[in-house]
Enzyme design. Structure first.
Site, PDB file in Angstrom:
ATOM      1  N   GLU A  46       0.475  -0.984   0.362  1.00 64.53           N
ATOM      2  CA  GLU A  46      -0.009  -0.198  -0.395  1.00 64.53           C
ATOM      3  C   GLU A  46       1.334   1.172   0.047  1.00 64.53           C
ATOM      4  O   GLU A  46       2.398   1.147   0.606  1.00 64.53           O
ATOM      5  CB  GLU A  46      -1.232   0.316   1.577  1.00 64.53           C
ATOM      6  CG  GLU A  46      -1.354   1.150   1.300  1.00 64.53           C
ATOM      7  CD  GLU A  46      -2.546   1.598   2.624  1.00 64.53           C
ATOM      8  OE1 GLU A  46      -3.953   1.707   2.250  1.00 64.53           O
ATOM      9  OE2 GLU A  46      -2.371   0.722   4.008  1.00 64.53           O
ATOM     10  N   TRP A  47       0.792   1.987  -1.013  1.00 59.14           N
ATOM     11  CA  TRP A  47       0.899   3.126  -0.782  1.00 59.14           C
ATOM     12  C   TRP A  47       0.851   3.819  -0.505  1.00 59.14           C
ATOM     13  O   TRP A  47      -0.537   4.987  -1.597  1.00 59.14           O
ATOM     14  CB  TRP A  47       1.683   4.071  -1.945  1.00 59.14           C
ATOM     15  CG  TRP A  47       2.263   5.248  -2.498  1.00 59.14           C
ATOM     16  CD1 TRP A  47       2.998   5.593  -1.278  1.00 59.14           C
ATOM     17  CD2 TRP A  47       2.238   6.003  -3.427  1.00 59.14           C
ATOM     18  NE1 TRP A  47       4.325   7.092  -1.896  1.00 59.14           N
ATOM     19  CE2 TRP A  47       3.527   7.248  -2.447  1.00 59.14           C
ATOM     20  CE3 TRP A  47       2.198   6.007  -5.057  1.00 59.14           C
ATOM     21  CZ2 TRP A  47       3.995   8.475  -3.659  1.00 59.14           C
ATOM     22  CZ3 TRP A  47       2.617   7.052  -5.299  1.00 59.14           C
ATOM     23  CH2 TRP A  47       3.380   8.323  -4.758  1.00 59.14           C
ATOM     24  N   ARG A  48       0.917   4.996   1.115  1.00 61.57           N
ATOM     25  CA  ARG A  48       0.244   5.580   1.559  1.00 61.57           C
ATOM     26  C   ARG A  48       0.558   7.049   1.632  1.00 61.57           C
ATOM     27  O   ARG A  48       1.358   8.099   1.633  1.00 61.57           O
ATOM     28  CB  ARG A  48      -0.206   5.868   3.094  1.00 61.57           C
ATOM     29  CG  ARG A  48      -0.390   4.389   3.665  1.00 61.57           C
ATOM     30  CD  ARG A  48      -2.031   4.788   3.930  1.00 61.57           C
ATOM     31  NE  ARG A  48      -1.324   6.145   4.127  1.00 61.57           N
ATOM     32  CZ  ARG A  48      -2.022   6.632   5.962  1.00 61.57           C
ATOM     33  NH1 ARG A  48      -2.682   5.222   6.266  1.00 61.57           N
ATOM     34  NH2 ARG A  48      -2.277   7.131   6.570  1.00 61.57           N
ATOM     35  N   ARG A  82      -5.086   8.827   2.651  1.00 64.28           N
ATOM     36  CA  ARG A  82      -6.275   9.312   4.159  1.00 64.28           C
ATOM     37  C   ARG A  82      -5.836  10.179   4.145  1.00 64.28           C
ATOM     38  O   ARG A  82      -5.459  10.927   4.760  1.00 64.28           O
ATOM     39  CB  ARG A  82      -5.175   7.511   4.981  1.00 64.28           C
ATOM     40  CG  ARG A  82      -5.882   7.466   6.357  1.00 64.28           C
ATOM     41  CD  ARG A  82      -7.337   6.685   6.056  1.00 64.28           C
ATOM     42  NE  ARG A  82      -6.799   5.881   5.413  1.00 64.28           N
ATOM     43  CZ  ARG A  82      -7.278   5.027   4.364  1.00 64.28           C
ATOM     44  NH1 ARG A  82      -8.327   5.805   3.740  1.00 64.28           N
ATOM     45  NH2 ARG A  82      -6.966   3.354   3.980  1.00 64.28           N
ATOM     46  N   GLU A  86      -9.731  10.660   9.005  1.00 62.30           N
ATOM     47  CA  GLU A  86      -9.965   8.650   8.367  1.00 62.30           C
ATOM     48  C   GLU A  86      -8.123   8.909   9.305  1.00 62.30           C
ATOM     49  O   GLU A  86      -8.115   7.362   9.153  1.00 62.30           O
ATOM     50  CB  GLU A  86     -10.333   8.543   7.764  1.00 62.30           C
ATOM     51  CG  GLU A  86     -11.410   8.944   7.719  1.00 62.30           C
ATOM     52  CD  GLU A  86     -12.849   7.794   7.097  1.00 62.30           C
ATOM     53  OE1 GLU A  86     -11.841   6.554   7.434  1.00 62.30           O
ATOM     54  OE2 GLU A  86     -13.829   7.476   6.901  1.00 62.30           O
ATOM     55  N   HIS A 143     -12.285   4.642   9.102  1.00 68.35           N
ATOM     56  CA  HIS A 143     -12.062   4.083   9.864  1.00 68.35           C
ATOM     57  C   HIS A 143     -12.322   5.321  11.018  1.00 68.35           C
ATOM     58  O   HIS A 143     -12.613   6.558  11.231  1.00 68.35           O
ATOM     59  CB  HIS A 143      -9.965   5.211   9.740  1.00 68.35           C
ATOM     60  CG  HIS A 143      -9.949   4.355   8.385  1.00 68.35           C
ATOM     61  ND1 HIS A 143     -10.068   4.451   7.237  1.00 68.35           N
ATOM     62  CD2 HIS A 143      -8.548   3.112   8.926  1.00 68.35           C
ATOM     63  CE1 HIS A 143      -9.029   3.179   6.429  1.00 68.35           C
ATOM     64  NE2 HIS A 143      -8.568   2.319   7.192  1.00 68.35           N
ATOM     65  N   LYS A 170     -13.651  -2.703   4.061  1.00 70.20           N
ATOM     66  CA  LYS A 170     -12.317  -2.104   4.730  1.00 70.20           C
ATOM     67  C   LYS A 170     -13.209  -1.780   5.548  1.00 70.20           C
ATOM     68  O   LYS A 170     -13.474  -0.490   5.983  1.00 70.20           O
ATOM     69  CB  LYS A 170     -11.189  -2.183   4.328  1.00 70.20           C
ATOM     70  CG  LYS A 170     -10.207  -1.616   5.520  1.00 70.20           C
ATOM     71  CD  LYS A 170      -9.106  -0.954   5.003  1.00 70.20           C
ATOM     72  CE  LYS A 170      -8.037  -0.474   5.541  1.00 70.20           C
ATOM     73  NZ  LYS A 170      -7.146   0.404   5.282  1.00 70.20           N
ATOM     74  N   ARG A 213      -6.355  -8.931  14.079  1.00 74.75           N
ATOM     75  CA  ARG A 213      -5.548  -8.836  12.905  1.00 74.75           C
ATOM     76  C   ARG A 213      -4.723 -10.063  12.237  1.00 74.75           C
ATOM     77  O   ARG A 213      -3.697 -10.915  11.125  1.00 74.75           O
ATOM     78  CB  ARG A 213      -3.663  -7.976  12.857  1.00 74.75           C
ATOM     79  CG  ARG A 213      -4.126  -6.520  13.214  1.00 74.75           C
ATOM     80  CD  ARG A 213      -3.295  -5.685  13.329  1.00 74.75           C
ATOM     81  NE  ARG A 213      -4.223  -3.960  13.244  1.00 74.75           N
ATOM     82  CZ  ARG A 213      -3.933  -3.455  12.826  1.00 74.75           C
ATOM     83  NH1 ARG A 213      -3.341  -3.897  11.425  1.00 74.75           N
ATOM     84  NH2 ARG A 213      -3.906  -2.248  13.055  1.00 74.75           N
ATOM     85  N   SER A 232       1.421   2.350   9.886  1.00 77.29           N
ATOM     86  CA  SER A 232       0.408   3.232   8.781  1.00 77.29           C
ATOM     87  C   SER A 232      -0.524   3.659  10.251  1.00 77.29           C
ATOM     88  O   SER A 232      -1.328   4.085  10.383  1.00 77.29           O
ATOM     89  CB  SER A 232       0.444   2.816   7.800  1.00 77.29           C
ATOM     90  OG  SER A 232      -0.133   1.820   7.740  1.00 77.29           O
ATOM     91  N   GLN A 236      -0.047  -2.429  14.625  1.00 77.80           N
ATOM     92  CA  GLN A 236       0.505  -3.596  13.507  1.00 77.80           C
ATOM     93  C   GLN A 236       1.705  -3.947  13.790  1.00 77.80           C
ATOM     94  O   GLN A 236       2.437  -4.110  14.214  1.00 77.80           O
ATOM     95  CB  GLN A 236       0.569  -2.834  11.974  1.00 77.80           C
ATOM     96  CG  GLN A 236      -0.533  -1.723  11.278  1.00 77.80           C
ATOM     97  CD  GLN A 236       0.466  -1.155   9.878  1.00 77.80           C
ATOM     98  OE1 GLN A 236       0.874  -0.995   9.605  1.00 77.80           O
ATOM     99  NE2 GLN A 236      -0.722  -0.441   9.684  1.00 77.80           N
TER     100      GLN A 236
END
Length: 253
Positions: A46-48, A82, A86, A143, A170, A213, A232, A236
């Site tokens: 994922e490129w944030r 993002r 959120e 989120h 999601k 998770r 992120s 995590q």
């Protein structure tokens, strides 16, 4: 349930697929990070892009995206801006948010684009329609960094994402107790059993929600986020540990 493919990755079957974020601020940092990740056992990057210092320069975004695509080879890319409301790094007006997402989709260098489903229905429809017209997958997201909504509310949000055409709904929420984590897991199970016709992603954030998770295959969440140094979102865990637990659970089912 429909299986969603991102290149060679099949989502909605087997153990949850691992997503690892890139949150670099400069082009150099992003591409160095990409080189590190090519040797990591992950499924999607994922490129944030909200972390990217030149995010307001669209040609720069697309140029960096092209270089990222080349660096990652066949690893699927999820493109995510993002918003601050959120949990993201910055804000964009709705028209700029849409322009950014559609440009990424049309570039051909991303495989999926994240769309925040409560950005306003007209904005969301424009994003989803445009991304689909470009032949890309939509991850519809929501989120809540303050709380865990009720089970009924969680299911309402996931169903709204599905009804609006997101290919992968999601949701990520913040627990205040162990009971909140159970609420998230119960909502995931009910959504999967009763309503979902496509893969979904759910997670309870922070250290308290780590279990969510890990056990997605049991309750119905099809993807999970792992860390390789940078994170992120809170909670995590390192990819090598994550993969080990996912394999243990998968082999026991």
């Amino acid at each position: 349930m429909e299986i969603v493919k991102l290149r060679d990755v099949e989502i909605g079957i087997g153990s949850p697929k691992i997503i690892v974020p890139i949150v670099g601020r400069s082009r150099e940092e992003i591409l160095a990070r990409a080189q590190e990740l090519t040797n990591i056992p992950l499924h999607v990057v994922e490129w944030r892009v909200d972390f990217y210092q030149d995010v307001n320069d669209l040609p720069s975004v697309l140029s960096t995206l092209r270089a990222l695509r080349e660096a990652l080879g066949n690893i699927p890319i999820l493109f995510t801006f993002r918003t601050r409301k959120e949990g993201g790094e910055r804000e964009l007006p709705p028209d700029r948010y849409t322009q950014l997402n559609l440009a990424a989709a049309l570039s051909g260098d991303v495989d999926a684009v994240d769309v925040e489903i409560f950005s306003g229905d007209s904005v969301v429809r424009e994003n989803i329609d445009g991304i689909h017209q470009a032949g890309r997958i939509v991850v519809g997201s929501n989120h809540d960094f303050q709380r865990t909504p009720s089970q009924a509310d969680l299911i309402f949000r996931l169903r709204k994402m599905q009804d609006m055409g997101a290919d992968i709904p999601k949701i990520a929420v913040m627990p205040r107790s162990a009971g909140d984590v159970l609420t998230l897991l119960s909502a995931t199970e009910e959504m999967t059993r009763c309503y979902a016709d496509r893969p979904i992603i759910t997670m309870s954030m922070s250290s308290q929600g780590v279990v969510s998770r890990l056990c997605g295959e049991v309750f119905g969440s099809s993807m999970t986020f792992g860390a390789v140094g940078q994170v992120s979102a809170p909670g995590q865990i390192p990819v090598d540990q994550l993969r080990q637990v996912l394999e243990i659970l998968h082999n026991s089912l």
